[in-house]
Motif scaffolding. Sequence first.
Motif, short mmCIF file in Angstrom:
data_model
loop_
_atom_site.label_atom_id
_atom_site.label_comp_id
_atom_site.label_asym_id
_atom_site.label_seq_id
_atom_site.Cartn_x
_atom_site.Cartn_y
_atom_site.Cartn_z
N GLN A 12 0.85 -1.20 0.06
CA GLN A 12 0.09 -0.04 -0.06
C GLN A 12 0.98 1.31 -0.20
O GLN A 12 2.03 1.28 0.50
CB GLN A 12 -0.91 -0.04 1.37
CG GLN A 12 -1.83 -1.03 1.55
CD GLN A 12 -2.94 -0.94 2.26
OE1 GLN A 12 -2.72 -0.51 3.18
NE2 GLN A 12 -4.12 -1.37 2.22
N ALA A 13 0.42 2.29 -0.43
CA ALA A 13 1.04 3.37 -0.32
C ALA A 13 1.39 3.97 1.06
O ALA A 13 0.58 3.79 1.83
CB ALA A 13 0.18 4.73 -1.01
N MET A 82 13.22 0.76 -0.15
CA MET A 82 12.11 1.63 -0.62
C MET A 82 11.00 1.83 0.57
O MET A 82 10.46 1.07 0.81
CB MET A 82 11.51 0.98 -1.90
CG MET A 82 12.22 0.69 -3.07
SD MET A 82 11.54 0.03 -4.49
CE MET A 82 10.83 -1.52 -3.95
N ASN A 83 11.09 3.24 1.00
CA ASN A 83 10.06 3.37 1.91
C ASN A 83 9.28 4.42 1.29
O ASN A 83 9.29 5.28 0.36
CB ASN A 83 11.02 4.32 3.15
CG ASN A 83 12.18 3.29 3.56
OD1 ASN A 83 11.68 2.16 3.85
ND2 ASN A 83 13.13 3.88 4.20
N ASN A 84 8.25 4.75 2.38
CA ASN A 84 7.17 5.50 1.71
C ASN A 84 6.79 5.53 0.41
O ASN A 84 7.04 6.45 -0.33
CB ASN A 84 7.56 7.03 2.08
CG ASN A 84 6.57 7.98 1.90
OD1 ASN A 84 5.29 7.74 2.04
ND2 ASN A 84 6.93 9.47 1.60
N LEU A 85 6.48 4.38 -0.22
CA LEU A 85 6.02 4.06 -1.56
C LEU A 85 4.84 4.83 -1.98
O LEU A 85 3.91 5.10 -1.13
CB LEU A 85 6.11 2.59 -1.90
CG LEU A 85 7.17 1.98 -2.05
CD1 LEU A 85 7.16 0.21 -1.41
CD2 LEU A 85 7.86 1.91 -3.29
N LYS A 86 4.88 5.20 -3.22
CA LYS A 86 3.82 5.88 -3.75
C LYS A 86 3.25 5.20 -5.13
O LYS A 86 4.23 4.36 -5.59
CB LYS A 86 4.38 7.29 -4.14
CG LYS A 86 4.78 8.28 -3.29
CD LYS A 86 5.35 9.35 -3.71
CE LYS A 86 6.17 10.27 -2.63
NZ LYS A 86 6.42 11.52 -3.26
N GLY A 117 19.26 -8.23 -14.78
CA GLY A 117 18.46 -9.07 -13.95
C GLY A 117 17.01 -9.41 -14.93
O GLY A 117 16.93 -8.55 -15.44
N GLN A 118 16.26 -10.07 -14.33
CA GLN A 118 15.12 -10.60 -15.03
C GLN A 118 13.86 -9.63 -14.64
O GLN A 118 12.80 -9.65 -15.33
CB GLN A 118 14.60 -11.92 -14.62
CG GLN A 118 13.69 -12.26 -13.39
CD GLN A 118 14.63 -12.10 -12.24
OE1 GLN A 118 16.01 -11.71 -12.48
NE2 GLN A 118 14.00 -12.16 -11.11
N GLY A 119 13.98 -8.88 -13.43
CA GLY A 119 13.02 -7.85 -13.17
C GLY A 119 12.22 -8.44 -11.98
O GLY A 119 11.91 -9.57 -12.06
N THR A 120 11.57 -7.57 -11.25
CA THR A 120 10.77 -7.95 -10.08
C THR A 120 9.69 -6.93 -10.10
O THR A 120 10.07 -5.72 -10.00
CB THR A 120 11.40 -8.11 -8.53
OG1 THR A 120 10.47 -8.75 -7.68
CG2 THR A 120 12.24 -6.96 -8.31
N GLN A 121 8.39 -7.29 -9.88
CA GLN A 121 7.43 -6.37 -10.11
C GLN A 121 6.84 -5.83 -8.67
O GLN A 121 6.77 -6.63 -7.55
CB GLN A 121 6.02 -7.03 -10.32
CG GLN A 121 4.66 -6.32 -10.49
CD GLN A 121 4.43 -5.33 -11.53
OE1 GLN A 121 4.92 -5.92 -12.91
NE2 GLN A 121 4.49 -4.05 -11.43
N VAL A 122 6.87 -4.35 -8.56
CA VAL A 122 6.39 -3.83 -7.63
C VAL A 122 5.20 -3.02 -7.98
O VAL A 122 5.05 -2.45 -8.95
CB VAL A 122 7.49 -2.71 -7.24
CG1 VAL A 122 6.93 -1.74 -5.93
CG2 VAL A 122 8.74 -3.36 -6.78
N THR A 123 4.15 -3.36 -7.11
CA THR A 123 2.83 -2.75 -7.03
C THR A 123 2.43 -2.10 -6.00
O THR A 123 2.51 -2.69 -4.73
CB THR A 123 1.70 -3.78 -7.35
OG1 THR A 123 2.21 -4.70 -8.58
CG2 THR A 123 0.48 -3.27 -7.94
N VAL A 124 1.93 -0.94 -5.93
CA VAL A 124 1.56 0.01 -5.07
C VAL A 124 0.20 0.53 -5.25
O VAL A 124 -0.06 1.32 -6.12
CB VAL A 124 2.59 1.12 -4.78
CG1 VAL A 124 2.22 1.87 -3.75
CG2 VAL A 124 4.00 0.87 -5.00
N SER A 125 -0.65 0.07 -4.24
CA SER A 125 -1.87 0.44 -4.27
C SER A 125 -2.25 1.73 -3.31
O SER A 125 -1.49 2.01 -2.46
CB SER A 125 -2.73 -0.66 -3.59
OG SER A 125 -2.50 -0.84 -2.22
N SER A 126 -3.00 2.63 -3.93
CA SER A 126 -3.31 3.79 -3.35
C SER A 126 -4.50 3.92 -2.20
O SER A 126 -5.10 2.65 -1.91
CB SER A 126 -3.70 4.77 -4.17
OG SER A 126 -5.18 4.41 -5.03
#
Length: 126
Positions: A12-13, A82-86, A117-126
């Motif tokens: 979450q955000a 990563m802190n305080n993700l938006k 690298g192959q990548g890793t998904q980061v999803t941030v919900s508001s």
Amino acid sequence: VQLQAYGGGLVQAGDSLGLSCGVSGGAFARYAMGWFRQAPGKERVLVAAISWAGRNKYYTDSVKGRFTISRDNAKNLLYLQMNNLKPEDAAVYYCAADDNTVSGAVSLDFDRYDYWGQGTQVTVSS
């Protein structure tokens, strides 16, 4: 040389998330390293970069004060805290290595990076 990024997920955000990148098959301690991200429909952009021994670091403006790049040369690991993700931080995150650089240098250009690298998904919900 192989890079394996991991640690992505759905948050979450305002939450924090830590990414890691393991490097094998090369001289990790002599690579400048970087984290890139690519959102859907957008270019892959540099988020943070770090020199051989970690003395010099670069952050894109949008993550300054929130993200921290670091490395452990004894373990061949690169990190991105990563802190305080938006919501705008949501993307696929890639680690990359530049094996043609000098001590103290950070690599800012996409074309300098030799291994990905192959990548890793980061999803941030508001």
